[in-house]
Write an enzyme that holds these catalytic residues in place. Sequence first.
Site, PDB file in Angstrom:
ATOM      1  N   GLU A  79      38.207 -74.779 -98.839  1.00 31.94           N
ATOM      2  CA  GLU A  79      38.556 -76.251 -99.222  1.00 31.94           C
ATOM      3  C   GLU A  79      40.063 -76.380 -99.396  1.00 31.94           C
ATOM      4  O   GLU A  79      40.569 -75.963-100.156  1.00 31.94           O
ATOM      5  CB  GLU A  79      37.939 -76.148-100.698  1.00 31.94           C
ATOM      6  CG  GLU A  79      37.869 -77.548-101.377  1.00 31.94           C
ATOM      7  CD  GLU A  79      39.002 -77.880-102.110  1.00 31.94           C
ATOM      8  OE1 GLU A  79      39.913 -78.367-101.307  1.00 31.94           O
ATOM      9  OE2 GLU A  79      39.124 -77.801-103.298  1.00 31.94           O
ATOM     10  N   GLU A  98      50.277 -80.546 -99.911  1.00 32.37           N
ATOM     11  CA  GLU A  98      50.218 -78.993-100.085  1.00 32.37           C
ATOM     12  C   GLU A  98      50.100 -78.442 -98.743  1.00 32.37           C
ATOM     13  O   GLU A  98      50.285 -77.201 -98.685  1.00 32.37           O
ATOM     14  CB  GLU A  98      48.966 -78.589-100.910  1.00 32.37           C
ATOM     15  CG  GLU A  98      49.312 -79.125-102.544  1.00 32.37           C
ATOM     16  CD  GLU A  98      48.287 -78.434-103.577  1.00 32.37           C
ATOM     17  OE1 GLU A  98      48.744 -78.462-104.780  1.00 32.37           O
ATOM     18  OE2 GLU A  98      47.089 -78.291-103.248  1.00 32.37           O
ATOM     19  N   ASP A 153      34.242 -80.076-110.623  1.00 36.95           N
ATOM     20  CA  ASP A 153      34.156 -81.264-109.729  1.00 36.95           C
ATOM     21  C   ASP A 153      32.976 -80.938-108.983  1.00 36.95           C
ATOM     22  O   ASP A 153      32.946 -80.670-107.824  1.00 36.95           O
ATOM     23  CB  ASP A 153      35.414 -81.232-108.788  1.00 36.95           C
ATOM     24  CG  ASP A 153      35.345 -82.625-107.968  1.00 36.95           C
ATOM     25  OD1 ASP A 153      34.079 -82.915-107.709  1.00 36.95           O
ATOM     26  OD2 ASP A 153      36.546 -82.947-107.236  1.00 36.95           O
ATOM     27  N   HIS A 209      38.233 -84.848-108.566  1.00 37.42           N
ATOM     28  CA  HIS A 209      39.546 -84.377-108.878  1.00 37.42           C
ATOM     29  C   HIS A 209      40.924 -84.834-108.069  1.00 37.42           C
ATOM     30  O   HIS A 209      41.901 -84.901-108.387  1.00 37.42           O
ATOM     31  CB  HIS A 209      39.544 -82.905-109.449  1.00 37.42           C
ATOM     32  CG  HIS A 209      39.696 -82.008-108.087  1.00 37.42           C
ATOM     33  ND1 HIS A 209      39.036 -81.817-107.126  1.00 37.42           N
ATOM     34  CD2 HIS A 209      40.937 -81.535-107.467  1.00 37.42           C
ATOM     35  CE1 HIS A 209      39.356 -81.132-106.044  1.00 37.42           C
ATOM     36  NE2 HIS A 209      40.680 -80.889-106.277  1.00 37.42           N
TER      37      HIS A 209
END
Length: 389
Positions: free
Chosen positions: A180, A189, A87, A329
Amino acid sequence: MTKKNNNNNEEEEFVSFGHNLNTKIRFEDADEDEVAEGSGFEAAQDESMCEAGESTDAAEVTDDTTSADYYFDSYSHFGIHEEMLKDVVRTKTYQNVIYQNKFLIKDKIVLDVGAGTGILSLFCAKAGAKHVYAVECSQMADMAKEIVKANGFSDVITVLKGKIEEIELPTPKVDVIISEWMGYFLLFENMLDSVLYARNKWLVDGGIVLPDKASLFLTAIEDSEYKEDKIEFWNSVYGFDMSCIKKKAMMEPLVDTVDQNQIVTDSKLLKTMDISKMSSGDASFTAPFKLVAQRNDYIHALVAYFDVSFTMCHKLLGFSTGPRSRATHWKQTVMYLEDVLTICEGETITGSMSVSYNKKNPRDVDIKLSYSLNGQHSKVSRTQHYKMR
């Protein structure tokens, strides 16, 4: 949903970012080393991010395995890292932030939260960091150690395997935290909590967090064909009524790439998070919105996406995951509506969105969407619930 065609040779311009919705953000081909021209924003991001919990090999999964275990295990596999590294919007932006702003990194102690293969740590080491601590809780930490050694940075990068909430750093404070951490819908998440934990425990006064701003946006789309395929499909499956599944299917947001031609309304900012200052609880919020139709059309879904910025750079850098920008992504998050809204140009959809982490599994996200349209052809007021799992 129509897949978006991406031309790597085209520039794209995005018109909303952070608090200033009029800021122009121009993207260049991410294969180039130069940052995009103008007052804008660029592209890219690191790879995996770890979070609480230890990874388990697939062969070792038992009946007691939790969704958190599956989460960590997923980051032990190479495929997910390959996807993130490829990505270029993501990874190239981080590279440009570090290489073109070495004053932020040079001679500094850096903490990489959720280091994955260690790509961000390698960028920082190459930019002159005094030392980098790369924390990764999945099995990928073992690979990261080999990667660091293979590239001759063992004296600069220390890979620590474990949860950020449980490990102890060999240093009392760090100057920079880089991560990230973003998931689908920005918050899926719940990696953000790990970054905030690290910030509160180790970041020196006056230290910086990269990235430091993230903003969540909402828009509305026409998507009859895909909704028919994914939702209405359950009404008659080979002649049998399976419509009981339809309601459950509606509750699961779809992560997919939206064609910009499907967009019917303007975009509205729901929430901007200042990672350097916010508290963990700030990631749960309720925000009002008002979407104005740009043409006569039908609306089948609302779509969420996010922008990320690095405001500490000499020149503002960042990227957008919106449908008008080069695909990442993360794609976009599509929430189908029970109603098909017939809307005329200038009419408005008003409502609110409530976002919170699931109480049983804080890596999951619960979304409550209330919306109303009092238009010429549609008069609707409804509340729907979604669960990102």
